[in-house]
Design an enzyme around this catalytic site. Structure first.
Site, PDB file in Angstrom:
ATOM      1  N   ALA A 223      -2.116  -5.369   7.470  1.00  0.00           N
ATOM      2  CA  ALA A 223      -0.841  -4.668   7.653  1.00  0.00           C
ATOM      3  C   ALA A 223      -0.834  -3.371   6.852  1.00  0.00           C
ATOM      4  CB  ALA A 223       0.317  -5.569   7.228  1.00  0.00           C
TER       5      ALA A 223
ATOM      6  N   VAL B 166       1.471  -1.630   5.614  1.00  0.00           N
ATOM      7  CA  VAL B 166       2.384  -1.567   4.461  1.00  0.00           C
ATOM      8  C   VAL B 166       2.048  -2.621   3.414  1.00  0.00           C
ATOM      9  CG1 VAL B 166       4.264  -0.649   5.854  1.00  0.00           C
ATOM     10  CG2 VAL B 166       4.115  -3.121   5.478  1.00  0.00           C
ATOM     11  N   GLU B 167       1.016  -3.417   3.661  1.00  0.00           N
ATOM     12  CA  GLU B 167       0.651  -4.438   2.685  1.00  0.00           C
ATOM     13  C   GLU B 167      -0.716  -4.102   2.087  1.00  0.00           C
ATOM     14  OE1 GLU B 167       1.825  -8.498   3.825  1.00  0.00           O
ATOM     15  OE2 GLU B 167       3.059  -7.645   5.404  1.00  0.00           O
ATOM     16  N   MET B 168      -1.803  -4.694   2.587  1.00  0.00           N
ATOM     17  CA  MET B 168      -3.108  -4.449   1.983  1.00  0.00           C
ATOM     18  C   MET B 168      -3.898  -3.348   2.709  1.00  0.00           C
ATOM     19  SD  MET B 168      -3.790  -8.485   1.173  1.00  0.00           S
ATOM     20  CE  MET B 168      -5.195  -8.502   0.076  1.00  0.00           C
TER      21      MET B 168
ATOM     22  N   HIS C 266       0.822  -1.215   0.000  1.00  0.00           N
ATOM     23  CA  HIS C 266       0.000   0.000   0.000  1.00  0.00           C
ATOM     24  C   HIS C 266       0.862   1.274   0.000  1.00  0.00           C
ATOM     25  CE1 HIS C 266      -3.888   1.938   0.670  1.00  0.00           C
ATOM     26  NE2 HIS C 266      -3.220   2.828   1.383  1.00  0.00           N
TER      27      HIS C 266
END
Lengths: 349, 349
Positions: B135, B137-139, B95
Site C-alpha cells: 500500500a 500510504v503504508e510500506m 510512508h
C-alpha cells in the site's frame, strides 16, 4: 603467468600464517595494550544505581512509541535492537518524515563510550536519552507531555515507584532518562574479539588476526582503541586529506557546533567500531554503505595511506570479529492508555 | 436524598449479586451458546502447515522494517505487540507521513477471524499480509523489491529454505506472507473470559458477569459472537441510527468498495472485541477514544437502545475481561544487510 600468481599467492598465504602463528602471544599482548575486552557484568554508571526494576522500566520506555509526540517513534525505531542497535538508514527519519542531521549510532555497548552523539555533546546516556525525545525532527515531544503521558498510566506510575523507591515524585523526565540508561547498560555484546583478548586463540581466524595486526600497525588503533574500539577522543575528519562533500557535507561542522572553536571544525568523535559490520551505512553522514570502502577512505583521510585490497580485506575481516552476541530481550507488554493519556499529535510544530 | 440513593444503590447491588449467583450455571451455558473459548494450541490454517521454522521466520519478517520501501516501518509498527497488537492511533501513519484510511485492527487472535480488514477484503492473514507491504500510504514496497531484499541476505535465504524445505525457490512474496501468517497464528491471548467459559466462576467479577448478561440480552452478541467476540459477519454501521460524520466519515463506504453493491454501503465487519480495552481508539474511523462512549454509540446506532451509565459500566467491565495474556516474544535479531541489499527509498512515489 597464472602459475606465477599461484606461487605468489601461496607464498603470501604461507608468510601470513607463519607470521600470525609465530607471534600469537605477541599479537595478543600488543592488542591488550590498546584494547580491552567487554566486562562480564553490567557496567556501573555514574549517579544511577542499576537495579532490575530500573532495567525493566527502562526497557518498556525504550520500546514505547508514546514517548514521541506522534505516537509513531520509540527509541527502538532508530536504535533498533533487531538490526545492530541502529536503523540502517543514511540519516534517520523522524517526526513529519523529517530527516535527522546525522547517522544514528548504535546503542549497543554505548554505555562504555566516554561521551554520546557524534559530537560528544552528551556526557552520558541519561543525558543523551533526553535529546531525541525533544528534537523536533525526531520524537518532537516535550518533557511536560512525556511526564503527563507516563503519569496517566497507573502501571507506569507503579513501575517508576518500584524503580525509584526513595522518591516522593518518581515520574520525572530525568528518571525516564535514568531508567533508559539502566536498560541500555545491559546492551553489551561479547564478540569473538573478546574471546581472543581473553585468551582463546581459535576465536579469530588467521585473516582476522592479520587484520588486527594491520589495524594496529597502520595507525587505526590510535583513534579506535579501548573497550569499544573507539567512542572516546575527538579527531578532525580528514586529518590528512579531506574527503569530498558527498561524504563530509560542508554544512555539518561537527564538534564546532558544541565548542564554537575553529579548531573543532569537522571534528567528530572517533566512532566506536563494535558491531560495525552490521551497522551500515557509515560515517556521521551515513553516505558509505560498504565497510571496505569506509576502511579505504579512513586510510587516505586519516592516515595518508592507500590501503591495498588485501589489507582492506583483512581489516574488514577483523572488524567482523567485533560483531557480538545480543543479550536476550523479551519484547515488553506496555501499560495501556487511559482516558487522561495525551492524544498523539502528528502535526509539524 | 443521599440516604435514599444509598438504599437504592445497595438494593441494586444486592439484586445484581442475587441474579448472578442464582444463574451462574445458566449464564455460562447461555454464553457457551454464543461464544467459544480460545483453543489451547496454535490454530491450524488453510494451505499453510505451521512449523517452528516457519514461525521463527515469520517473527523475523514481522519485525523487519526492511520490508518497507523506506526501511522505517515493519508490520509491528502498526500492529505493535507491545500495545495490544495495534498502534493506538486514529489511523496509522505510513510512508511519507501519509495517513492510512482506517484504524489499524489488532493482530492478536486475528487468525481466528473469518476474514481480514474492516471490509473483509482478505480471506485470511496470508492474503492480508501482502496488502500493507504494497500500500502506497503504508510500506509502499513492491513484491520484487521485497524478494530482492530478502534474497540479498544469506541468513534469510537459509531461514526460508528451512521453513519451506520442499521448494526449489523458497524466497517468494507468497512464502513471506505464509511465514508471517504462521507467526501471527501464535498470537493467541487467553483472557479471564476464557477461564470463565472453561468453568472457572471466579474468573469474572460480578460486575463483569452482569456485563456479559447485558451484552447478550441487549443484542450486542448478535454481531459480536464466536471465539473472537466478533470478527465474522458484516453489518451496516448505523443499522438503526446513523452516527454523525465525525464518527462515520461519508467518504468511506466500507464493504461497498469490495462488492460495489449498494446494499453494502457503510457495511463493515463486526469488530472482534478481544483486547478491546487496550486497543483504543475505536471504530474503523478511530474517532472514539473512550470505550464507554463507544459502547453507548453502538447501543443507539446498532440496537436503538439508550444504555444507561450503569449498563455501560457493566458492559465495559465485561469487555475488560477479554484482555488476554500475551505470549512471550523474544525480540528477534535480524539478518544483516549485504552489498546487494536494495537501499531504503524514502521518497514519495
Amino acid at each position: 603467468m597464472k602459475r606465477l600468481l599461484h606461487i605468489a599467492t601461496t607464498t603470501a598465504v604461507a608468510l601470513v600464517c607463519a607470521v600470525s602463528l609465530a607471534t600469537a602471544e605477541d599479537l595478543r599482548e600488543q592488542a591488550l595494550e590498546v584494547f580491552r575486552p567487554l566486562p562480564s557484568t553490567i557496567p556501573a554508571v555514574k549517579d544511577n544505581r542499576i537495579t532490575t526494576e530500573k532495567i525493566e522500566l527502562g526497557k518498556a520506555l525504550f520500546f514505547d512509541p508514546r514517548l514521541s509526540a506522534s505516537g509513531v517513534f520509540s527509541c527502538n525505531s532508530c536504535h533498533n535492537l533487531a538490526t545492530g542497535g541502529d536503523d540502517n538508514l543514511e540519516t534517520s527519519i523522524g517526526h513529519g518524515w523529517q530527516r535527522g542531521p546525522r547517522n544514528a549510532p548504535t546503542v549497543l555497548n554505548a554505555v562504555l563510550n566516554e561521551a554520546q552523539f557524534w559530537d560528544g555533546r552528551a556526557e552520558d546516556l541519561k543525558a543523551q536519552a533526553k535529546g531525541p525525545v525533544q528534537a523536533s525532527v525526531e520524537m518532537a515531544n516535550t518533557p511536560d507531555q512525556v511526564v503527563a503521558t507516563l503519569k496517566s498510566m497507573p502501571l507506569y506510575v507503579a513501575w517508576f515507584e518500584a524503580a525509584f523507591p526513595d522518591e516522593d515524585d518518581p515520574v520525572t523526565f530525568d528518571n525516564m532518562a535514568k531508567a533508559i540508561e539502566a536498560f541500555e547498560a545491559t546492551l553489551i555484546t561479547p564478540a569473538p574479539f573478546d574471546a581472543y583478548l581473553n585468551g582463546d586463540d581459535a576465536a579469530l581466524t588467521d585473516l582476522e588476526k592479520r587484520g588486527l595486526a594491520l589495524f594496529m600497525d597502520k595507525g587505526c588503533a590510535a583513534c579506535h582503541s579501548g573497550v569499544n574500539v573507539g567512542g572516546h577522543g575527538y579527531y578532525p575528519f580528514g586529518l590528512i586529506e579531506k574527503p569530498g562533500a558527498d561524504i563530509l557535507p560542508e554544512n555539518d561542522r561537527g564538534r564546532f557546533e558544541v565548542t564554537k572553536t575553529v579548531d573543532d571544525s569537522y571534528v567528530f568523535r572517533a566512532s566506536p567500531l563494535r558491531n560495525i559490520a552490521v551497522t551500515a551505512p557509515y560515517f556521521h553522514s551515513g553516505r558509505v554503505w560498504d565497510l571496505g570502502v569506509a576502511v579505504a577512505i579512513m586510510g587516505t583521510a586519516q592516515l595518508g595511506e592507500e590501503l591495498d585490497d588485501e589489507e582492506v580485506e583483512a581489516i574488514v575481516a577483523f572488524l567482523g570479529s567485533l560483531t557480538g552476541t545480543m543479550p536476550a530481550i523479551a519484547y515488553p507488554v506496555l501499560p495501556p492508555e487511559t482516558a487522561t493519556t495525551p492524544r498523539p499529535r502528528a502535526e509539524l510544530q
